[in-house]
Design an enzyme around this catalytic site. Structure first.
Site, PDB file in Angstrom:
ATOM      1  N   ARG A 168     -25.753 -56.742  85.857  1.00 22.78           N
ATOM      2  CA  ARG A 168     -26.910 -56.511  84.991  1.00 22.78           C
ATOM      3  C   ARG A 168     -27.658 -57.805  84.677  1.00 22.78           C
ATOM      4  O   ARG A 168     -28.725 -57.789  84.065  1.00 22.78           O
ATOM      5  CB  ARG A 168     -26.473 -55.871  83.660  1.00 22.78           C
ATOM      6  N   TYR A 222     -31.487 -58.586  85.274  1.00 21.51           N
ATOM      7  CA  TYR A 222     -32.425 -58.026  84.300  1.00 21.51           C
ATOM      8  C   TYR A 222     -32.289 -58.740  82.956  1.00 21.51           C
ATOM      9  O   TYR A 222     -33.283 -59.218  82.392  1.00 21.51           O
ATOM     10  CB  TYR A 222     -32.149 -56.529  84.153  1.00 21.51           C
ATOM     11  N   GLU A 281     -30.909 -61.642  82.019  1.00 18.84           N
ATOM     12  CA  GLU A 281     -31.263 -63.061  81.953  1.00 18.84           C
ATOM     13  C   GLU A 281     -32.741 -63.284  82.266  1.00 18.84           C
ATOM     14  O   GLU A 281     -33.377 -64.180  81.707  1.00 18.84           O
ATOM     15  CB  GLU A 281     -30.376 -63.889  82.886  1.00 18.84           C
ATOM     16  N   LYS A 323     -35.093 -61.273  81.449  1.00 18.37           N
ATOM     17  CA  LYS A 323     -35.789 -60.907  80.211  1.00 18.37           C
ATOM     18  C   LYS A 323     -35.548 -61.936  79.107  1.00 18.37           C
ATOM     19  O   LYS A 323     -36.401 -62.126  78.240  1.00 18.37           O
ATOM     20  CB  LYS A 323     -35.329 -59.517  79.758  1.00 18.37           C
ATOM     21  N   ARG A 366     -31.719 -43.308  85.394  1.00 14.82           N
ATOM     22  CA  ARG A 366     -31.290 -43.473  83.999  1.00 14.82           C
ATOM     23  C   ARG A 366     -30.706 -42.171  83.474  1.00 14.82           C
ATOM     24  O   ARG A 366     -30.864 -41.091  84.046  1.00 14.82           O
ATOM     25  CB  ARG A 366     -32.439 -43.980  83.135  1.00 14.82           C
ATOM     26  N   SER A 391     -32.979 -38.859  82.612  1.00 15.44           N
ATOM     27  CA  SER A 391     -33.548 -38.229  83.806  1.00 15.44           C
ATOM     28  C   SER A 391     -32.432 -37.667  84.688  1.00 15.44           C
ATOM     29  O   SER A 391     -32.540 -36.551  85.219  1.00 15.44           O
ATOM     30  CB  SER A 391     -34.431 -39.211  84.576  1.00 15.44           C
ATOM     31  N   PHE A 432     -29.347 -36.578  83.786  1.00 14.60           N
ATOM     32  CA  PHE A 432     -28.706 -35.392  83.197  1.00 14.60           C
ATOM     33  C   PHE A 432     -29.640 -34.174  83.248  1.00 14.60           C
ATOM     34  O   PHE A 432     -29.201 -33.065  83.563  1.00 14.60           O
ATOM     35  CB  PHE A 432     -28.286 -35.656  81.744  1.00 14.60           C
ATOM     36  N   GLY A 449     -17.577 -41.489  78.512  1.00 19.31           N
ATOM     37  CA  GLY A 449     -18.737 -40.966  77.771  1.00 19.31           C
ATOM     38  C   GLY A 449     -18.754 -41.364  76.313  1.00 19.31           C
ATOM     39  O   GLY A 449     -19.563 -40.860  75.534  1.00 19.31           O
ATOM     40  N   PRO A 477     -22.947 -51.795  78.464  1.00 23.34           N
ATOM     41  CA  PRO A 477     -22.736 -52.013  77.025  1.00 23.34           C
ATOM     42  C   PRO A 477     -22.054 -50.816  76.358  1.00 23.34           C
ATOM     43  O   PRO A 477     -22.373 -49.664  76.649  1.00 23.34           O
ATOM     44  CB  PRO A 477     -24.157 -52.211  76.488  1.00 23.34           C
TER      45      PRO A 477
HETATM   46  N1  UDP Z   1     -24.990 -43.065  82.453  1.00 20.39           N
HETATM   47  C1  UDP Z   1     -24.173 -41.968  82.723  1.00 20.39           C
HETATM   48  N2  UDP Z   1     -24.505 -41.155  83.759  1.00 20.39           N
HETATM   49  C2  UDP Z   1     -25.620 -41.351  84.520  1.00 20.39           C
HETATM   50  C3  UDP Z   1     -26.453 -42.449  84.225  1.00 20.39           C
HETATM   51  C4  UDP Z   1     -26.094 -43.298  83.185  1.00 20.39           C
HETATM   52  O1  UDP Z   1     -23.148 -41.731  82.051  1.00 20.39           O
HETATM   53  O2  UDP Z   1     -25.849 -40.547  85.439  1.00 20.39           O
HETATM   54  C5  UDP Z   1     -24.619 -43.937  81.316  1.00 20.39           C
HETATM   55  C6  UDP Z   1     -24.598 -45.408  81.643  1.00 20.39           C
HETATM   56  O3  UDP Z   1     -23.336 -45.801  82.157  1.00 20.39           O
HETATM   57  C7  UDP Z   1     -24.901 -46.021  80.285  1.00 20.39           C
HETATM   58  C8  UDP Z   1     -25.804 -44.996  79.604  1.00 20.39           C
HETATM   59  O4  UDP Z   1     -25.606 -43.776  80.312  1.00 20.39           O
HETATM   60  O5  UDP Z   1     -23.713 -46.135  79.528  1.00 20.39           O
HETATM   61  C9  UDP Z   1     -27.271 -45.344  79.656  1.00 20.39           C
HETATM   62  O6  UDP Z   1     -27.581 -45.652  80.981  1.00 20.39           O
HETATM   63  P1  UDP Z   1     -29.058 -45.961  81.472  1.00 20.39           P
HETATM   64  O7  UDP Z   1     -28.986 -46.313  82.911  1.00 20.39           O
HETATM   65  O8  UDP Z   1     -29.975 -44.851  81.092  1.00 20.39           O
HETATM   66  O9  UDP Z   1     -29.557 -47.200  80.601  1.00 20.39           O
HETATM   67  P2  UDP Z   1     -28.857 -48.542  80.087  1.00 20.39           P
HETATM   68  O10 UDP Z   1     -28.909 -48.413  78.622  1.00 20.39           O
HETATM   69  O11 UDP Z   1     -27.444 -48.603  80.566  1.00 20.39           O
HETATM   70  O12 UDP Z   1     -29.689 -49.614  80.652  1.00 20.39           O
END
Ligand code: UDP
Length: 326
Positions: free
Chosen positions: A145, A148, A150, A152, A189, A192, A194, A210, A289
């Site tokens: 990560r 992105y 660093e 930013k 993300r 989108s 889910f 989760g 995170p």
């Molecule tokens: N995540 C997940 N399933 C997915 C996509 C993301 O469980 O299909 C989790 C991901 O591991 C993170 C959180 O959802 O803990 C948010 O992920 P996202 O990529 O939307 O943004 P982030 O906050 O991590 O940049």
């Protein structure tokens, strides 16, 4: 309508850039949107592409010089989804740095104000919860990560020094997870993913167990914060951040409602009871995170702003949008 002000929006064909461009046009601006179309799309700007006050330039802020006159620069250029920024990590860091240098150059030449989009990712995997602006973060310099995070972080440094060294009229927002219509269905993300998975009766892929949390802000709430912040005069910004004892004008913008990712998956399924999808667990990506929630005390005080679209309502609007993308 004859526009009285011109706004330059880098990343103007992206998810948030296109919402912002629309809002600026509605507010009577001429809008010049620059986008490389790496993650932005022409579809995002199709509804106003023929507006006489809208100009689209397909270009990359990494190697583009702009010579027009502008009043306001909104710097949104940078891939923001882990899927996309990790696919081209070197490019991601460069876009962050060069995009902010591009914005500063335009502002210094024209006297324009800047609103720079930073991110909650600058806090890394935070050891302070909720995150407030004085917290310096907990960031890995060499993880997946980091390109992105660093990129930013150094962009914030460049803005802070542009203010100190060149008296640029700039302000920054640290954007926490934001969602809504015009997110790309394959954006990668969590919202989108889910929603598309539930609409297509595919497995809902929860990474890890989760239990990690995020706070989800609907896009319209964020755009309102952008507009209010840009309108704050430089003298007021100086006074406010001096009193707040922050070295540069930066505020968190996000919705403090905090959910585990499992709760989010369950809420998506509650809103789509016809879905045959099941929740499945997948490995947690590196450096993900564990907790994230904004402290928005400063934004409330400075902008008289707070988000007013709860997750349930924003999710319903987003689901309607994604139904058209199935
Ligand atoms: N995540 C997940 N399933 C997915 C996509 C993301 O469980 O299909 C989790 C991901 O591991 C993170 C959180 O959802 O803990 C948010 O992920 P996202 O990529 O939307 O943004 P982030 O906050 O991590 O940049």
């Amino acid at each position: 309508m004859v526009a009285t002000k011109t706004a330059l929006v880098t990343g103007g064909a992206g998810f948030l850039g296109s919402h912002l461009s629309k809002r600026l046009l509605d507010d009577g601006y001429k809008v010049v949107a620059i986008d490389s179309l790496y993650t932005g799309t022409r579809e995002n700007i199709a509804e106003f592409a023929s507006n006489a006050n809208f100009e689209f330039i397909e270009a990359d802020v990494c190697d583009f010089a702009y010579d027009g006159e502008v009043d306001e620069v909104y710097n949104l250029a940078c891939p923001a989804s882990p899927l996309h920024y990790q696919a081209r990590p070197y490019y991601t860091t460069m876009t962050s740095i060069k995009g902010v240098l591009f914005s500063i150059d335009v502002a210094r030449r024209t006297g324009a104000k800047i609103l720079h989009c930073s991110t909650s990712e600058i806090y890394g995997d935070p050891l302070v919860h909720p995150q407030e602006e004085h917290y310096w973060g907990n960031v890995n310099t060499i993880g997946i990560r980091s390109c992105y995070d660093e990129g930013k972080r150094v962009a914030e440094t460049l803005i802070a020094d542009a203010i100190r060294e060149h008296d640029v009229d700039a302000r920054m927002v640290r954007i926490f997870n934001t969602y809504g219509p015009k997110m790309h269905p394959q954006d990668g993300r969590v919202i989108s993913n889910f929603v598309m998975q539930a609409l297509n009766d595919e497995d809902i892929t929860v990474f890890g167990d989760g239990s990690q949390t995020r706070s989800f802000q609907y896009c319209d709430d964020l755009i309102e914060a952008f507009r209010r912040y840009m309108a704050v005069p430089k003298a007021r910004i100086r006074e406010f951040f001096a009193a707040a004892k922050l070295g540069a004008p930066v505020i968190n913008t996000g919705n403090p409602g905090e959910y585990t990712i499992l709760q989010l998956a369950e809420e998506v399924l509650r809103q789509l009871p016809e879905s045959k999808s099941k929740i499945v667990m997948r490995p947690l990506p590196g450096d993900d995170p564990k907790k994230r929630k904004p402290d928005i005390t400063l934004a409330k005080a400075l902008l008289d702003w707070e988000p007013n679209i709860p997750l349930r309502d924003g999710l319903a609007k987003t689901i309607e949008y994604f139904r058209t993308k199935k």
